[in-house]
Write a protein that holds these residues in place. Sequence first.
Motif, PDB file in Angstrom:
ATOM      1  N   SER A 106       0.806  -1.102   0.018  1.00 61.48           N
ATOM      2  CA  SER A 106      -0.083  -0.078   0.196  1.00 61.48           C
ATOM      3  C   SER A 106       0.971   1.243   0.085  1.00 61.48           C
ATOM      4  O   SER A 106       0.335   2.355  -0.314  1.00 61.48           O
ATOM      5  CB  SER A 106      -0.720   0.214   1.271  1.00 61.48           C
ATOM      6  N   THR A 144     -12.741  -3.054  -8.300  1.00 64.45           N
ATOM      7  CA  THR A 144     -11.420  -2.469  -7.570  1.00 64.45           C
ATOM      8  C   THR A 144     -12.037  -1.642  -6.322  1.00 64.45           C
ATOM      9  O   THR A 144     -13.305  -0.953  -6.626  1.00 64.45           O
ATOM     10  CB  THR A 144     -10.896  -1.362  -8.562  1.00 64.45           C
ATOM     11  N   ILE A 145     -11.537  -1.749  -5.353  1.00 62.60           N
ATOM     12  CA  ILE A 145     -11.789  -0.570  -4.088  1.00 62.60           C
ATOM     13  C   ILE A 145     -10.974   0.345  -4.232  1.00 62.60           C
ATOM     14  O   ILE A 145     -11.652   1.524  -3.793  1.00 62.60           O
ATOM     15  CB  ILE A 145     -11.263  -1.599  -2.758  1.00 62.60           C
ATOM     16  N   THR A 146      -9.606   0.192  -4.585  1.00 59.91           N
ATOM     17  CA  THR A 146      -8.851   1.477  -4.725  1.00 59.91           C
ATOM     18  C   THR A 146      -8.280   1.098  -6.322  1.00 59.91           C
ATOM     19  O   THR A 146      -8.396   0.270  -6.748  1.00 59.91           O
ATOM     20  CB  THR A 146      -7.784   1.636  -3.878  1.00 59.91           C
ATOM     21  N   LYS A 152     -15.324   2.176 -12.007  1.00 55.96           N
ATOM     22  CA  LYS A 152     -14.138   3.030 -11.276  1.00 55.96           C
ATOM     23  C   LYS A 152     -14.014   2.502  -9.905  1.00 55.96           C
ATOM     24  O   LYS A 152     -15.246   2.176  -9.339  1.00 55.96           O
ATOM     25  CB  LYS A 152     -14.569   4.702 -11.445  1.00 55.96           C
ATOM     26  N   PRO A 153     -12.861   2.800  -9.316  1.00 52.64           N
ATOM     27  CA  PRO A 153     -12.646   2.296  -8.000  1.00 52.64           C
ATOM     28  C   PRO A 153     -13.789   2.904  -7.044  1.00 52.64           C
ATOM     29  O   PRO A 153     -13.957   4.228  -7.214  1.00 52.64           O
ATOM     30  CB  PRO A 153     -11.382   2.837  -7.676  1.00 52.64           C
ATOM     31  N   ILE A 154     -13.986   2.242  -5.820  1.00 53.83           N
ATOM     32  CA  ILE A 154     -15.014   2.757  -4.715  1.00 53.83           C
ATOM     33  C   ILE A 154     -13.984   4.002  -4.145  1.00 53.83           C
ATOM     34  O   ILE A 154     -14.754   5.072  -3.865  1.00 53.83           O
ATOM     35  CB  ILE A 154     -15.077   1.813  -3.772  1.00 53.83           C
ATOM     36  N   PHE A 155     -12.926   3.888  -4.099  1.00 59.40           N
ATOM     37  CA  PHE A 155     -12.084   5.163  -3.396  1.00 59.40           C
ATOM     38  C   PHE A 155     -10.990   5.275  -4.477  1.00 59.40           C
ATOM     39  O   PHE A 155     -10.436   4.608  -4.617  1.00 59.40           O
ATOM     40  CB  PHE A 155     -11.517   4.666  -1.966  1.00 59.40           C
TER      41      PHE A 155
END
Length: 295
Positions: free
Chosen positions: A16, A76-78, A292-295
Amino acid sequence: MRNALTRAAFGLAIASLTPLGHAHAVAGNRIFPSTLAVDDPGVGDELDFQFSHIRAPNDDGDTASVNTWSANYAKTITPNLAVSVGTNYSTERVPGNPAVKGFDNLGLGIKYLVYVNPVHEFMFSVGIDSDIGGSGSKAVGSSFSTYTPTIFAGKGFGDLPDAWGWLRPLAITGTIGQQYASDSSVPNQLNWGMTLQYSLPYLQSFVKNVGLSKPFSNLIPVVELAMSTCTSGSCSGSTTGTINPGIIWESRTAQIGLEAQIPANRASGNSIGVRLQTHFFFDDIFPQSIGKPIF
């Protein structure tokens, strides 16, 4: 198994701290396609459907005709982190016996894109895949769960010198993951594989336009090696798998793939199968919503 999962979680935490990557599996000018039997090193919002047919030995030692339909969705989360969910529905037929059919266990996954080098067209990811025991039908699914910490990597050869220009469209990808079962009586296994690809879109765009027209200019010939080696129990050291030559047609929003499945050795069977894929890239189809990513 607990130690392996701890190490994988620590790896994700370290990852990360690295720079963000890209949608799809993109490294510089290289787009690694979503190969059929060996997972690519990228993360993205994707929906994958596959069908496969092969005659292979089953657990009883009989040769079974197996048809499998599968679906897998990744979200995708990020920009660098994705989760996935999927399952298979299979039908197994052995001459003289009733057909065995049903859903396999539910599969869950998480993957983190650790590093991208655009100049050298290199990508590296880590992740964990799991199958949830008891979530499938009794006829097909198993009562135990499995957990597989996995490494994914890809390397394109676009950084070769001009004298080697015709080799620049080449790329390789690979995965290796140690699978652990929640039931101690079930043998563990090492799942490993690699692909060799030659991208005609890359040839046309970044080496030399040889005048290919569609659909040929969108084709990627590929050979995949999908293998599994038993690492415990009475089967320890034995390896089975398939060699999958085929072709992928790729566009910006979707791709279609077709491959043969050739047994890698006698233990893997003696009949050639087929695998067909339809794959959608939601990050290009729905870039402002579910793609698109959540975050």
